[in-house]
Design a protein around this motif. Structure first.
Motif, mmCIF file in Angstrom:
data_model
loop_
_atom_site.group_PDB
_atom_site.id
_atom_site.type_symbol
_atom_site.label_atom_id
_atom_site.label_comp_id
_atom_site.label_asym_id
_atom_site.label_seq_id
_atom_site.Cartn_x
_atom_site.Cartn_y
_atom_site.Cartn_z
ATOM 1 N N GLY A 70 0.840 -1.206 0.000
ATOM 2 C CA GLY A 70 0.000 0.000 0.000
ATOM 3 C C GLY A 70 0.869 1.247 0.000
ATOM 4 N N VAL A 80 -9.890 7.943 -1.889
ATOM 5 C CA VAL A 80 -11.108 7.623 -1.149
ATOM 6 C C VAL A 80 -10.827 7.736 0.353
ATOM 7 N N ILE A 103 -6.660 6.573 -5.589
ATOM 8 C CA ILE A 103 -5.232 6.257 -5.620
ATOM 9 C C ILE A 103 -5.103 4.769 -5.937
ATOM 10 N N CYS A 105 -3.111 2.034 -5.751
ATOM 11 C CA CYS A 105 -1.907 1.381 -5.214
ATOM 12 C C CYS A 105 -1.673 0.065 -5.941
ATOM 13 N N GLU A 112 -14.244 -0.442 -3.359
ATOM 14 C CA GLU A 112 -13.739 -0.338 -1.988
ATOM 15 C C GLU A 112 -14.746 0.290 -1.048
HETATM 16 N N1 SME Z 1 -7.778 2.997 -2.034
HETATM 17 C C1 SME Z 1 -7.136 4.110 -1.515
HETATM 18 C C2 SME Z 1 -5.654 4.070 -1.617
HETATM 19 C C3 SME Z 1 -5.027 3.136 -0.657
HETATM 20 S S1 SME Z 1 -4.893 1.658 -1.226
HETATM 21 O O1 SME Z 1 -5.662 1.208 -2.249
HETATM 22 C C4 SME Z 1 -4.171 0.594 -0.282
HETATM 23 C C5 SME Z 1 -7.681 5.444 -1.904
HETATM 24 O O2 SME Z 1 -7.911 5.815 -3.050
HETATM 25 O O3 SME Z 1 -7.854 6.178 -0.969
#
Ligand code: SME
Length: 168
Positions: A70, A80, A103, A105, A112
């Motif tokens: 991560g 997010v 993001i 990763c 999510e």
């Molecule tokens: N999903 C997250 C980023 C962190 S990772 O995917 C481990 C986001 O866009 O906040």
């Protein structure tokens, strides 16, 4: 995709496992690690599972997690996790590619849920992020159970920092 009844039954079982494992424990880091491990193992759809801790006014830093690597730092204006920290409310994203500023990763991540974590005084101390490699993996069943688990973390004490130890 897991149906709602199966999902509910799995969350109920995992909550019992979490409570049994943490019986008598007071340390927040131990609780975060345990929650992360048991939830991650319980669901095939959990691809990345873990905490980002609040380490500044608008700064998150990686915490206990399971899954692929991560990113370390997230500011409140990014991703997010940042949006959840800013708004202090759970966010469910059915398709991360439709979320501006998500993001990535890991390119396998498709949907999510991010849940805020508060201390006893109601201050935001972390966010809990679960990513799935399937679209539309999270719904209000996940929200309900994860919010219950995160609310329970307020009972734990912040881990002490040992600044120096010496055997001499
Ligand atoms: N999903 C997250 C980023 C962190 S990772 O995917 C481990 C986001 O866009 O906040």
């Amino acid at each position: 995709m897991v149906n709602r009844r199966q999902k509910t039954a799995t969350y109920e079982r995992v909550m019992q496992e979490i409570e049994a494992t943490l019986d008598g424990e007071t340390d927040l880091l131990a609780a975060m690690v345990t929650v992360t491990c048991l939830l991650h193992q319980a669901f095939d759809s959990y691809f990345w599972t873990g905490f980002y801790r609040r380490v500044g006014a608008e700064q998150l830093l990686i915490g206990p997690y399971q899954g692929t690597l991560g990113c370390l730092h997230i500011t409140f204006d990014r991703g997010v996790c940042g949006a959840c920290a800013r708004g202090q409310q759970t966010i469910i994203v059915p398709d991360v590619h439709q979320f501006p500023g998500h993001i990535a990763c890991d390119p396998h991540s498709k949907s999510e849920i991010v849940v805020p974590v508060f201390d006893r005084a109601g201050q935001l101390i972390a966010v809990f992020d679960v990513d799935s490699d399937q679209y539309n993996a999270f719904d209000e069943v996940d929200q309900q159970f994860l919010e219950r688990i995160m609310a329970w973390l307020a009972c734990f004490d912040p881990s002490p920092v040992v600044l120096a130890t010496s055997t001499h």
